[in-house]
Design an enzyme around this catalytic site. Structure first.
Site, PDB file in Angstrom:
ATOM      1  N   CYS A  14       0.835  -1.215   0.000  1.00 19.02           N
ATOM      2  CA  CYS A  14       0.000   0.000   0.000  1.00 19.02           C
ATOM      3  C   CYS A  14       0.868   1.264   0.000  1.00 19.02           C
ATOM      4  O   CYS A  14       1.589   1.518   0.961  1.00 19.02           O
ATOM      5  CB  CYS A  14      -0.906  -0.056   1.236  1.00 19.02           C
ATOM      6  SG  CYS A  14      -1.700   1.485   1.670  1.00 19.02           S
ATOM      7  N   CYS A  17       0.112   3.765   2.792  1.00 19.64           N
ATOM      8  CA  CYS A  17       0.600   3.246   4.077  1.00 19.64           C
ATOM      9  C   CYS A  17       2.062   3.623   4.284  1.00 19.64           C
ATOM     10  O   CYS A  17       2.482   3.937   5.402  1.00 19.64           O
ATOM     11  CB  CYS A  17       0.460   1.726   4.129  1.00 19.64           C
ATOM     12  SG  CYS A  17      -1.244   1.144   3.998  1.00 19.64           S
TER      13      CYS A  17
END
Length: 89
Positions: A14, A17
């Site tokens: 991600c 993230c």
């Protein structure tokens, strides 16, 4: 009295993230031991992700004494997190 816990639900694949992680490091440097930060990889901890109903990563959950106080989806600035955590100290 327990300190607030910020749980970072993330995934290695991600992109957002990866942007959130240094923000959490900055927050920890600023707030120190008054808060606890836990990182949970949703791919390795699917049961926990399901328990919290995680559908988007990153999702940040702020708990105090086992009770969810705040839930934030997407990249969240350190200032916002600090403003949510300070009243819980």
């Amino acid at each position: 009295m327990s300190k607030p816990v910020l749980i970072d639900f993330y995934a290695d694949w991600c992109g957002p993230c990866k942007m959130q992680s240094p923000i959490l490091d900055q927050l920890k440097d600023k707030m120190g031991d008054s808060i606890e930060i836990k990182k949970v990889d949703v791919d390795e901890n699917m049961d926990l992700a399901m328990k919290y109903g995680i559908q988007v990563v990153p999702t940040l959950v702020i708990e105090k004494s086992g009770k969810v106080e705040h839930r934030l989806e997407g990249v969240t600035p350190a200032e916002t997190l600090e403003s949510l955590l300070k009243p819980l100290l």
